[in-house]
Design an enzyme around this catalytic site. Structure first.
Site, PDB file in Angstrom:
ATOM      1  CB  SER A  14      -0.840  -0.158   1.246  1.00 27.52           C
ATOM      2  OG  SER A  14      -0.100   0.122   2.325  1.00 27.52           O
ATOM      3  CB  ALA A  67       2.750  -9.428   7.973  1.00 34.88           C
ATOM      4  CG  ASN A  93       7.775  -4.551   0.490  1.00 29.66           C
ATOM      5  OD1 ASN A  93       8.652  -4.225   0.617  1.00 29.66           O
ATOM      6  ND2 ASN A  93       6.868  -3.580   1.059  1.00 29.66           N
ATOM      7  CB  SER A 146      17.385  -5.051   4.659  1.00 34.17           C
ATOM      8  OG  SER A 146      18.047  -3.812   4.903  1.00 34.17           O
ATOM      9  CE1 TYR A 159      13.971  -4.244   8.860  1.00 34.41           C
ATOM     10  CE2 TYR A 159      16.273  -3.855   8.697  1.00 34.41           C
ATOM     11  CZ  TYR A 159      14.773  -3.776   8.139  1.00 34.41           C
ATOM     12  OH  TYR A 159      14.659  -3.585   6.750  1.00 34.41           O
ATOM     13  CE  LYS A 163      13.536  -6.564   6.065  1.00 34.25           C
ATOM     14  NZ  LYS A 163      12.347  -7.013   5.175  1.00 34.25           N
ATOM     15  CB  THR A 191      19.388   4.727   2.969  1.00 33.54           C
ATOM     16  OG1 THR A 191      20.255   3.951   4.053  1.00 33.54           O
ATOM     17  CG2 THR A 191      18.540   5.444   4.021  1.00 33.54           C
TER      18      THR A 191
END
Length: 256
Positions: A14, A67, A93, A146, A159, A163, A191
Site C-alpha cells: 500500500s 503479516a 515485502n 535489506s 531487525y 533480514k 537506505t
C-alpha cells in the site's frame, strides 16, 4: 511490457517500497494484488493504491491482513486466485523496523519484529509456493530483504537478523523449489526513504551522513526498487535463482 498478463501479489503493497514495486509491475502490464495491515488507515491507503494500479489498465485487488499471522499467507493466495485467476509472481515485502537500543530492547518489540519480518515471510512464501506447484508451470518468488542482512546496526539488533533470515530463506527455497520451475530471489535495498525510516532520517546529520556514504549521492526512493523487482519477476531473469541483488546506490561497497 515485461510482465504482460502475469498475475502478481505484493505484500506491504500500500505504501513505500511495496507500492513502488506494485506500480512498476502494473506499468509493465501485470495484474497486481496487494496487502497491508488491517487498520482503517491502511484500508484507505490500499484502496487508493489499487486505484493507481488499475489506472494502468490492469486488474487489481487488496486484502487487509496481519503479516505476523501464520494463516495470512493462505488469505493472500486466495485473494490473488479469486481476483486474478492464478498466481505467477509473489513478492514478500511486508516488514517493520521499530528502531530501539539493544540492552533495553522490550521482549515484545523483538518478538513482533521476528513474527512480522521472518515468520510471516516464511508462511506467506510457503503458501505462494504451494499454489505455484499446484498450477504446475513454475513461477517467481521475490523477498525484500535489506542491506541490513549483510551489515549490523546498533539500533537494529532485532531487525537485521530477520533480514538475514529472509535472504537465507530465498537461498534455501531456490534449492527446494527449483525442480518445480520456481525461481526465488532476494532484493537488498539500502537506505530508501519510506515511512519506516522517516523519523530516523529527520535527523539532518544522520541524513547527510547516509547521503555522503552513498556513491550515487542520494538516498533511494521507493520507485528505485521497481525496476529490479520487474527484472526478477520477468522472463529476462529466467535463469536467475538464489540471487541477492543489492539496490543501494553503492552504499555497501563504500568503505571510505
Amino acid at each position: 511490457m515485461l510482465l504482460k498478463d502475469k498475475n502478481i501479489f505484493v505484500t506491504g503493497g500500500s505504501r513505500g517500497i511495496g507500492r513502488g514495486i506494485a506500480l512498476a509491475c502494473a506499468e509493465h502490464g501485470a495484474n497486481v494484488a496487494i496487502s497491508a495491515e488491517d487498520t482503517a488507515a491502511e484500508r484507505e491507503t490500499l484502496a487508493a493504491t489499487v486505484a493507481e494500479i488499475e489506472a494502468h489498465g490492469v486488474k487489481s485487488a487488496w486484502v487487509a491482513a496481519s503479516a505476523e499471522n501464520p494463516d495470512t499467507g493462505d488469505r493472500l493466495v486466495e485473494t490473488a486466485v479469486d481476483a486474478l485467476g492464478r498466481l505467477d509472481v509473489f513478492i514478500n515485502n511486508a516488514g517493520i523496523c521499530p528502531f530501539h537500543s539493544f540492552l533495553d530492547m522490550p521482549r515484545e518489540t523483538y518478538l513482533k519484529t521476528v513474527d512480522v519480518n521472518l515468520n510471516g515471510a516464511f508462511f506467506a512464501v510457503q503458501a505462494a509456493a504451494n499454489q505455484m506447484v499446484a498450477q504446475g508451470d513454475g513461477g517467481s518468488i521475490i523477498a525484500v530483504s535489506s542491506i541490513s542482512a549483510l551489515v549490523g546496526g546498533g539500533m537494529q539488533t532485532h531487525y537485521t537478523p530477520t533480514k538475514a533470515g529472509v535472504l537465507s530463506l530465498m537461498q534455501s527455497t531456490a534449492i527446494a523449489l527449483g525442480g518445480y520451475g520456481i525461481r526465488c530471489n532476494a532484493l537488498l535495498p539500502g537506505t530508501i526513504e519510506t515511512d519506516i525510516n522517516r523519523e530516523d532520517l529527520s535527523d539532518t546529520r544522520k541524513r547527510d551522513y547516509m547521503i555522503s556514504r552513498t556513491p550515487l549521492g542520494r538516498l533511494g526512493a521507493p520507485d528505485d526498487m521497481g525496476g529490479p523487482a520487474v527484472f526478477l519477476a520477468s522472463d529476462l531473469a529466467k535463469y536467475v535463482t538464489g540471487a541477492a541483488l543489492l539496490v543501494d546506490g553503492g552504499l555497501y561497497v563504500n568503505l571510505q
